[in-house]
Design a protein around this motif. Sequence first.
Motif, PDB file in Angstrom:
ATOM      1  N   ALA A  31       0.846  -1.190   0.000  1.00  0.00           N
ATOM      2  CA  ALA A  31       0.000   0.000   0.000  1.00  0.00           C
ATOM      3  C   ALA A  31       0.883   1.242   0.000  1.00  0.00           C
ATOM      4  O   ALA A  31       1.945   1.267   0.628  1.00  0.00           O
ATOM      5  N   LEU A  32       0.434   2.254  -0.698  1.00  0.00           N
ATOM      6  CA  LEU A  32       1.146   3.519  -0.794  1.00  0.00           C
ATOM      7  C   LEU A  32       0.750   4.418   0.373  1.00  0.00           C
ATOM      8  O   LEU A  32      -0.443   4.648   0.595  1.00  0.00           O
ATOM      9  N   VAL A  33       1.726   4.924   1.116  1.00  0.00           N
ATOM     10  CA  VAL A  33       1.448   5.842   2.231  1.00  0.00           C
ATOM     11  C   VAL A  33       1.107   7.206   1.651  1.00  0.00           C
ATOM     12  O   VAL A  33       1.915   7.806   0.941  1.00  0.00           O
ATOM     13  N   VAL A  34      -0.113   7.701   1.956  1.00  0.00           N
ATOM     14  CA  VAL A  34      -0.544   9.010   1.465  1.00  0.00           C
ATOM     15  C   VAL A  34      -0.733  10.009   2.601  1.00  0.00           C
ATOM     16  O   VAL A  34      -1.131  11.147   2.357  1.00  0.00           O
ATOM     17  N   SER A  35      -0.452   9.600   3.829  1.00  0.00           N
ATOM     18  CA  SER A  35      -0.487  10.546   4.956  1.00  0.00           C
ATOM     19  C   SER A  35       0.566  11.616   4.743  1.00  0.00           C
ATOM     20  O   SER A  35       1.668  11.328   4.271  1.00  0.00           O
ATOM     21  N   SER A  36       0.234  12.833   5.107  1.00  0.00           N
ATOM     22  CA  SER A  36       1.222  13.906   5.053  1.00  0.00           C
ATOM     23  C   SER A  36       2.159  13.782   6.256  1.00  0.00           C
ATOM     24  O   SER A  36       1.841  13.113   7.244  1.00  0.00           O
ATOM     25  N   ARG A  37       3.294  14.431   6.186  1.00  0.00           N
ATOM     26  CA  ARG A  37       4.210  14.457   7.327  1.00  0.00           C
ATOM     27  C   ARG A  37       3.494  15.060   8.535  1.00  0.00           C
ATOM     28  O   ARG A  37       3.637  14.589   9.661  1.00  0.00           O
ATOM     29  N   PHE A  38       2.667  16.099   8.313  1.00  0.00           N
ATOM     30  CA  PHE A  38       1.907  16.723   9.398  1.00  0.00           C
ATOM     31  C   PHE A  38       1.012  15.689  10.081  1.00  0.00           C
ATOM     32  O   PHE A  38       0.965  15.600  11.301  1.00  0.00           O
ATOM     33  N   HIS A  39       0.271  14.907   9.292  1.00  0.00           N
ATOM     34  CA  HIS A  39      -0.625  13.885   9.856  1.00  0.00           C
ATOM     35  C   HIS A  39       0.151  12.832  10.637  1.00  0.00           C
ATOM     36  O   HIS A  39      -0.252  12.439  11.736  1.00  0.00           O
ATOM     37  N   LEU A  40       1.260  12.374  10.083  1.00  0.00           N
ATOM     38  CA  LEU A  40       2.063  11.360  10.781  1.00  0.00           C
ATOM     39  C   LEU A  40       2.598  11.909  12.105  1.00  0.00           C
ATOM     40  O   LEU A  40       2.562  11.218  13.127  1.00  0.00           O
ATOM     41  N   ASP A  41       3.065  13.158  12.095  1.00  0.00           N
ATOM     42  CA  ASP A  41       3.549  13.778  13.338  1.00  0.00           C
ATOM     43  C   ASP A  41       2.411  13.973  14.334  1.00  0.00           C
ATOM     44  O   ASP A  41       2.570  13.719  15.529  1.00  0.00           O
ATOM     45  N   LEU A  42       1.263  14.425  13.843  1.00  0.00           N
ATOM     46  CA  LEU A  42       0.111  14.671  14.705  1.00  0.00           C
ATOM     47  C   LEU A  42      -0.346  13.403  15.422  1.00  0.00           C
ATOM     48  O   LEU A  42      -0.749  13.444  16.579  1.00  0.00           O
ATOM     49  N   THR A  43      -0.263  12.257  14.736  1.00  0.00           N
ATOM     50  CA  THR A  43      -0.707  10.983  15.315  1.00  0.00           C
ATOM     51  C   THR A  43       0.453  10.170  15.887  1.00  0.00           C
ATOM     52  O   THR A  43       0.284   8.992  16.196  1.00  0.00           O
ATOM     53  N   ALA A  44       1.617  10.795  16.028  1.00  0.00           N
ATOM     54  CA  ALA A  44       2.815  10.114  16.544  1.00  0.00           C
ATOM     55  C   ALA A  44       3.109   8.836  15.756  1.00  0.00           C
ATOM     56  O   ALA A  44       3.489   7.811  16.315  1.00  0.00           O
ATOM     57  N   ASN A  45       2.903   8.904  14.441  1.00  0.00           N
ATOM     58  CA  ASN A  45       3.122   7.769  13.540  1.00  0.00           C
ATOM     59  C   ASN A  45       2.285   6.550  13.899  1.00  0.00           C
ATOM     60  O   ASN A  45       2.647   5.421  13.563  1.00  0.00           O
TER      61      ASN A  45
END
Length: 100
Positions: A31-45
């Motif tokens: 699967a291709l990761v489409v989360s933004s860096r902001f989203h990944l940081d916001l959710t602590a990955n």
Amino acid sequence: MRRRPPIEPGQVWFVDFDPVRGREQDKDRPALVVSSRFHLDLTANQLVSVLPLTSVERPGWVHRIRVGSGASWVITEQVRTVSAGPGLASPRESQTRRSH
């Protein structure tokens, strides 16, 4: 225990899409990761938005995007947000998981 590499936008990870409802994509697949860096940081990955990949071409389905050397298609109509727990594996981890 080996530490998991960081999840980055645009990477391909293996996701266990089970359980599913209706006609959603199932099984363990890339699967291709489409989360933004902001989203990944916001959710602590811990939460990752992904698009499943398939090897099945669907002529006329304009929302499917060919990637790589043409052997895979991104299923853009089935975005999923998944937990970054045991059901998510980097390509290296997935090879280990599949060999057991």
